[in-house]
Design an enzyme around this catalytic site. Structure first.
Site, PDB file in Angstrom:
ATOM      1  N   ASP A   1       0.854  -1.178   0.000  1.00  0.00           N
ATOM      2  CA  ASP A   1       0.000   0.000   0.000  1.00  0.00           C
ATOM      3  C   ASP A   1       0.896   1.237   0.000  1.00  0.00           C
ATOM      4  O   ASP A   1       2.114   1.134  -0.162  1.00  0.00           O
ATOM      5  CB  ASP A   1      -0.965  -0.027   1.194  1.00  0.00           C
ATOM      6  CG  ASP A   1      -0.270   0.143   2.541  1.00  0.00           C
ATOM      7  OD1 ASP A   1       0.980   0.202   2.596  1.00  0.00           O
ATOM      8  OD2 ASP A   1      -0.985   0.219   3.557  1.00  0.00           O
TER       9      ASP A   1
ATOM     10  N   CYS B   1       3.230  -3.047   4.241  1.00  0.00           N
ATOM     11  CA  CYS B   1       2.308  -1.988   4.645  1.00  0.00           C
ATOM     12  C   CYS B   1       2.997  -1.236   5.781  1.00  0.00           C
ATOM     13  O   CYS B   1       4.194  -1.442   6.016  1.00  0.00           O
ATOM     14  CB  CYS B   1       0.925  -2.523   5.016  1.00  0.00           C
ATOM     15  SG  CYS B   1       0.795  -3.457   6.551  1.00  0.00           S
ATOM     16  N   GLY B   2       2.294  -0.372   6.482  1.00  0.00           N
ATOM     17  CA  GLY B   2       2.930   0.420   7.524  1.00  0.00           C
ATOM     18  C   GLY B   2       3.515  -0.420   8.639  1.00  0.00           C
ATOM     19  O   GLY B   2       4.690  -0.315   8.970  1.00  0.00           O
TER      20      GLY B   2
ATOM     21  N   GLY C   1      -2.016  -5.153   9.332  1.00  0.00           N
ATOM     22  CA  GLY C   1      -3.199  -5.176   8.476  1.00  0.00           C
ATOM     23  C   GLY C   1      -3.035  -6.107   7.284  1.00  0.00           C
ATOM     24  O   GLY C   1      -3.955  -6.861   6.933  1.00  0.00           O
TER      25      GLY C   1
ATOM     26  N   HIS D   1       8.518 -24.679   9.869  1.00  0.00           N
ATOM     27  CA  HIS D   1       7.587 -25.385  10.753  1.00  0.00           C
ATOM     28  C   HIS D   1       6.118 -25.176  10.395  1.00  0.00           C
ATOM     29  O   HIS D   1       5.297 -26.054  10.642  1.00  0.00           O
ATOM     30  CB  HIS D   1       7.794 -24.942  12.201  1.00  0.00           C
ATOM     31  CG  HIS D   1       9.109 -25.361  12.768  1.00  0.00           C
ATOM     32  ND1 HIS D   1       9.359 -25.329  14.116  1.00  0.00           N
ATOM     33  CD2 HIS D   1      10.247 -25.810  12.186  1.00  0.00           C
ATOM     34  CE1 HIS D   1      10.590 -25.740  14.353  1.00  0.00           C
ATOM     35  NE2 HIS D   1      11.156 -26.032  13.183  1.00  0.00           N
TER      36      HIS D   1
ATOM     37  N   ARG E   1       0.325 -30.252  12.179  1.00  0.00           N
ATOM     38  CA  ARG E   1      -0.156 -28.931  12.611  1.00  0.00           C
ATOM     39  C   ARG E   1      -0.669 -28.105  11.444  1.00  0.00           C
ATOM     40  O   ARG E   1      -1.697 -27.431  11.560  1.00  0.00           O
ATOM     41  CB  ARG E   1       0.964 -28.218  13.361  1.00  0.00           C
ATOM     42  CG  ARG E   1       1.289 -28.911  14.672  1.00  0.00           C
ATOM     43  CD  ARG E   1       2.565 -28.427  15.282  1.00  0.00           C
ATOM     44  NE  ARG E   1       2.873 -29.226  16.471  1.00  0.00           N
ATOM     45  CZ  ARG E   1       4.062 -29.291  17.028  1.00  0.00           C
ATOM     46  NH1 ARG E   1       5.071 -28.598  16.519  1.00  0.00           N
ATOM     47  NH2 ARG E   1       4.259 -30.030  18.097  1.00  0.00           N
TER      48      ARG E   1
END
Length: 159
Positions: A7, A65-66, A70, A98, A137
């Protein structure tokens, strides 16, 4: 092929690292932003990168992004994506080894370009170990995506 997106907050770092990645002979799918625009939104670019990875158009993705937060949240909404912020070298490699991490999220307001290069190298050079415990997992994560959580309690007597 590595899908990359950013962004407005991650744009400058993405552009700086694109040139470096190309010098490392990494094949790049640049999904924007192509200019800094304070009105753009990180979910749009996170989704583009995540879809490219989920569809196998790219093997892995990197989103700037910053903070990385987000982008990580948005990318993880796409089935098949295991995205995480990694602002340390151990997590960038271990996440792949992992947890089969396939999208790296970096905060351009948190780290500089030189450290981002080290994180990207750790992420791209790591391979999923496929050890039984790690595969088990990751299969549980895939099950959560497909079927949602089963009834989980946190009461001690139910454990």
């Amino acid at each position: 092929m590595i899908a990359i997106g950013a962004d407005h907050a991650g744009y400058v770092l993405k552009e700086e690292l694109l040139a470096w990645l190309r010098q490392q002979n990494v094949e790049i799918l640049d999904l924007g932003a192509y200019q800094p625009d304070p009105l753009d939104d990180y979910p749009d670019f996170a989704a583009k990168v995540a879809v490219a990875v989920a569809s196998s158009e790219a093997q892995r993705g990197i989103i700037f992004c910053g903070s990385g937060v987000g982008a990580s949240i948005a990318a993880n909404k796409i089935p098949g994506i295991r995205a995480s912020i990694c602002h340390d070298l151990y997590s960038a490699a271990q996440g792949v080894e992992h947890d089969d991490l396939n999208v790296l999220c970096l905060g351009a307001r948190i780290i500089d370009a030189e450290f981002a290069k080290e994180l990207i190298q750790a992420f791209l050079s790591a391979e999923f170990t496929a050890e039984e415990r790690h595969s088990r997992r990751v299969e549980k994560i895939v099950d959560l995506e497909k079927n949602g959580p089963k009834l989980v309690t946190t009461r001690k007597e139910d454990n």
